[in-house]
Scaffold this motif. Sequence first.
Motif, short mmCIF file in Angstrom:
data_model
loop_
_atom_site.label_atom_id
_atom_site.label_comp_id
_atom_site.label_asym_id
_atom_site.label_seq_id
_atom_site.Cartn_x
_atom_site.Cartn_y
_atom_site.Cartn_z
N ASP B 122 50.63 41.95 84.94
CA ASP B 122 52.10 41.25 85.28
C ASP B 122 51.86 39.50 85.39
N THR B 123 51.01 39.19 84.90
CA THR B 123 50.78 38.22 84.67
C THR B 123 51.22 37.50 83.52
N ALA B 124 50.71 38.38 82.08
CA ALA B 124 51.47 38.57 81.13
C ALA B 124 53.10 38.71 81.06
N ARG B 125 53.48 39.56 82.12
CA ARG B 125 54.59 39.89 82.25
C ARG B 125 55.85 38.65 82.72
N ARG B 126 55.06 37.62 83.88
CA ARG B 126 55.69 36.35 84.33
C ARG B 126 55.75 35.63 83.16
N LEU B 127 54.54 35.16 82.05
CA LEU B 127 54.76 34.34 81.37
C LEU B 127 55.92 34.64 79.87
N LEU B 128 55.68 36.24 80.08
CA LEU B 128 56.59 36.37 78.64
C LEU B 128 58.00 36.25 79.39
N GLN B 129 58.40 36.46 80.72
CA GLN B 129 59.45 36.19 80.98
C GLN B 129 59.88 34.10 81.43
N GLU B 130 59.19 33.55 81.39
CA GLU B 130 59.11 32.12 81.86
C GLU B 130 59.35 31.94 80.33
N LEU B 131 58.62 32.10 79.42
CA LEU B 131 58.81 31.67 77.33
C LEU B 131 60.23 32.30 77.67
N SER B 132 60.46 33.26 77.15
CA SER B 132 62.24 34.20 77.10
C SER B 132 62.68 32.64 78.03
N ALA B 133 62.38 32.49 78.87
CA ALA B 133 63.93 31.98 79.17
C ALA B 133 64.14 30.45 79.09
N ARG B 134 62.73 30.24 77.86
CA ARG B 134 63.32 28.45 77.49
C ARG B 134 63.55 28.73 76.41
#
Lengths: 405, 134
Positions: B122-134
Amino acid sequence: MKKILGIALGVVTSIGGFLDVGSIATSAQAGAAFGYSLLWAVLLGTICVIFLVEMSGRFSIVSGHTITAAVRKRFGFAGFILPFAAALLVNLLVLASEIGGVCVALQLLTGIGFQVWAIPVAMALWLLLWLATFDVVEDGTALLGLVTLCFVVAVFKLGAQPGELAAGLVPSLPAQERAHYLFLAVSVIGATIAPYLFLFYSSGAIEDKWDKSWITANRVIATSGMSFGALIAMAVMVVAALTLKPQGIRVEEYEQAALMLVPALGGWGFYLFIASLAIACFGAALELSLATAYAAAQAFGWNWGENLKPRAAARFSMTYTVFIALSALIVLSGLNPMKLTLFSMAITAVILPLTVMPFLVLMNDRRYMGSHVNSRFSNVVVTLIVVLSAILAIIAIPLEIIGSR
Amino acid sequence: MIRSDYDATSHAGVAGYPTALSPTVRASALLASRAMLRIAAALILAAIAACGDRHEQELRSAASWSKTALVVARYWTEGQVPGTYARRALEKASQELAKGPLPDAAEPVDELRAAVERGDRDTARRLLQELSAR
């Protein structure tokens, strides 16, 4: 019927045994960096290796000699020692790369560092050579090597455009990174025209007791086996171009290459990549160890043969034992396996004239070949490709070193 | 008999070896040396270009490792690659980024690696979403 089966097995083993660490590393890196535009280098290398493998089989069939023994006899010790030493040095580097490839595959699977696997892999390699017969070594590993066909399956699943693939078969220069492009081109060619391949094939023809009735079969095996084998190397490049390049991933390490089959084959893709890398490298390491021991034994007139008990060919067995141990030491030293592989392949291209030209002289000597001497066409094709590759390599290697420092 | 290419009267070097050359030989030597100079110049230019490429190459490499980290983490969250591999690949990506021209990019990769080590998809998915949004 027996001959047809023999030809079929020869073709299948040539396909299964074609891919090795060099082909995987160079094709993956080329595809990820330059798309299809280096397919021509695989094609060029394949044309040359088809000629060389066919010649090496024909030479052994007609003359009853192996290439190394005949070169020593024809040119004397002084003319023989330089190409022999160069080939040994390159074989050592390539064997270290192959053992490194197996170790990296195990690292990808287990997470345990590749250096830890150097001794177990070297021991497994040595044990198989010590105990097995030539057929087990040649056919067994090559049949397992058919797992590498997964790259071809992936190409179909990903749907490469034939027109774009055909365009990649025509040499071209990119607007950027020309030095790196040139370096990869010679590395791809070096990986495809590995001298151990035709030296091993020549010794194999003697081990399998091929006579003149095998001349046509030899031609079929060399042409079909190498052509289909090269298709797998091209498939690696195409898969990398279709899956890694669009994501902006370049292949600098095997960790990156391991991702290339996942988009096409899902979770299986990762394990199939590891299996392909491990089996292809292990098979090539077996062939390379034998090819080197053959060369040393044939050069110095020792007993040789994988079908002999080690006691009956002690110096032959000792040669591959020492050679494997030295290669394992190189892996243990911690040299980056990907860089070691790429440089080994480029250096292979540099020494090609040294190993190939004496062989070409033999192929045109009627004392050995009688009426089966080479045609002028095959002489010209092989000479042009080999000399051109060596010149390109001499230019590209320093440029790559300057550019990467 | 002395070949016409050589001037037999001007042997100034080692006895028996002519040093003066005929115009034909001189012209050939000049052409060869010019060709060599051109090849050398081309090689020097290529070497300079290779040096110039170095910085671009480092940037390309950093971008590639950054993308590698994202793809590895995404495949891990989808169950396409095992955790042992993902952990090792992310560790490698972090090391490569830390020594390159974009060392800050190593930080989010370390966070992804920590999530993989904990098995926290779950954390990995959240981090991936944040990184994709940058």
